[in-house]
Design a protein around this motif. Structure first.
Motif, mmCIF file in Angstrom:
data_model
loop_
_atom_site.group_PDB
_atom_site.id
_atom_site.type_symbol
_atom_site.label_atom_id
_atom_site.label_comp_id
_atom_site.label_asym_id
_atom_site.label_seq_id
_atom_site.Cartn_x
_atom_site.Cartn_y
_atom_site.Cartn_z
ATOM 1 N N GLY A 43 58.499 53.120 27.826
ATOM 2 C CA GLY A 43 58.829 52.434 29.069
ATOM 3 C C GLY A 43 57.618 52.131 29.928
ATOM 4 O O GLY A 43 57.719 51.417 30.929
ATOM 5 N N GLU A 44 56.467 52.684 29.567
ATOM 6 C CA GLU A 44 55.232 52.435 30.319
ATOM 7 C C GLU A 44 54.805 50.977 30.161
ATOM 8 O O GLU A 44 54.845 50.426 29.060
ATOM 9 C CB GLU A 44 54.123 53.350 29.798
ATOM 10 C CG GLU A 44 52.800 53.159 30.500
ATOM 11 C CD GLU A 44 51.695 54.004 29.880
ATOM 12 O OE1 GLU A 44 50.565 53.900 30.377
ATOM 13 O OE2 GLU A 44 51.949 54.729 28.911
ATOM 14 N N LYS A 45 54.416 50.340 31.273
ATOM 15 C CA LYS A 45 53.980 48.941 31.240
ATOM 16 C C LYS A 45 52.495 48.854 31.574
ATOM 17 O O LYS A 45 52.016 49.518 32.489
ATOM 18 C CB LYS A 45 54.757 48.099 32.246
ATOM 19 C CG LYS A 45 56.179 47.835 31.853
ATOM 20 C CD LYS A 45 56.848 46.878 32.820
ATOM 21 C CE LYS A 45 58.287 46.639 32.419
ATOM 22 N NZ LYS A 45 58.961 45.719 33.332
ATOM 23 N N LYS A 46 51.796 48.042 30.797
ATOM 24 C CA LYS A 46 50.386 47.769 31.045
ATOM 25 C C LYS A 46 50.236 46.258 31.196
ATOM 26 O O LYS A 46 50.850 45.490 30.458
ATOM 27 C CB LYS A 46 49.519 48.263 29.889
ATOM 28 C CG LYS A 46 49.579 49.749 29.672
ATOM 29 C CD LYS A 46 48.742 50.162 28.496
ATOM 30 C CE LYS A 46 48.891 51.648 28.231
ATOM 31 N NZ LYS A 46 48.136 52.060 27.049
ATOM 32 N N THR A 47 49.422 45.850 32.157
ATOM 33 C CA THR A 47 49.224 44.425 32.406
ATOM 34 C C THR A 47 47.737 44.102 32.354
ATOM 35 O O THR A 47 46.924 44.821 32.939
ATOM 36 C CB THR A 47 49.791 44.031 33.780
ATOM 37 O OG1 THR A 47 51.172 44.410 33.826
ATOM 38 C CG2 THR A 47 49.689 42.539 34.010
ATOM 39 N N TYR A 48 47.397 43.034 31.648
ATOM 40 C CA TYR A 48 46.019 42.600 31.507
ATOM 41 C C TYR A 48 45.920 41.119 31.882
ATOM 42 O O TYR A 48 46.825 40.345 31.589
ATOM 43 C CB TYR A 48 45.535 42.763 30.065
ATOM 44 C CG TYR A 48 45.624 44.177 29.553
ATOM 45 C CD1 TYR A 48 44.597 45.079 29.777
ATOM 46 C CD2 TYR A 48 46.734 44.607 28.838
ATOM 47 C CE1 TYR A 48 44.677 46.380 29.308
ATOM 48 C CE2 TYR A 48 46.828 45.903 28.366
ATOM 49 C CZ TYR A 48 45.787 46.780 28.605
ATOM 50 O OH TYR A 48 45.884 48.069 28.132
ATOM 51 N N THR A 49 44.816 40.749 32.488
ATOM 52 C CA THR A 49 44.529 39.344 32.757
ATOM 53 C C THR A 49 43.494 38.879 31.749
ATOM 54 O O THR A 49 42.432 39.494 31.613
ATOM 55 C CB THR A 49 43.986 39.152 34.185
ATOM 56 O OG1 THR A 49 44.964 39.626 35.104
ATOM 57 C CG2 THR A 49 43.702 37.679 34.464
#
Length: 68
Positions: A43-49
């Protein structure tokens, strides 16, 4: 689950197996940075640009550009 957004719109969503992955089927994308959101099984979310720069003068393989 991997989701890719560009200019606030979702342009890609795919479930990928655990471990390293590579996105090769994004197709034709426009201008603006890509926001890649990865949701783990826990359920962990990681966001990258991802900065995106395209050369608008590039010719696709199999195409020719002539001038006289």
């Amino acid at each position: 689950m991997v989701k890719v957004f560009q200019n606030g719109m979702k342009i890609y969503e795919q479930t990928v197996p655990a471990g390293p992955f590579k996105l090769t089927d994004l197709g034709s994308i426009g201008y603006g940075d890509l926001i890649v959101e990865i949701e783990e099984n826990s359920g962990e979310k990681k966001t990258y640009t991802v900065p995106l720069q395209q050369n608008v003068y590039m010719i696709k393989p199999g195409r020719y550009n002539y001038s006289a």
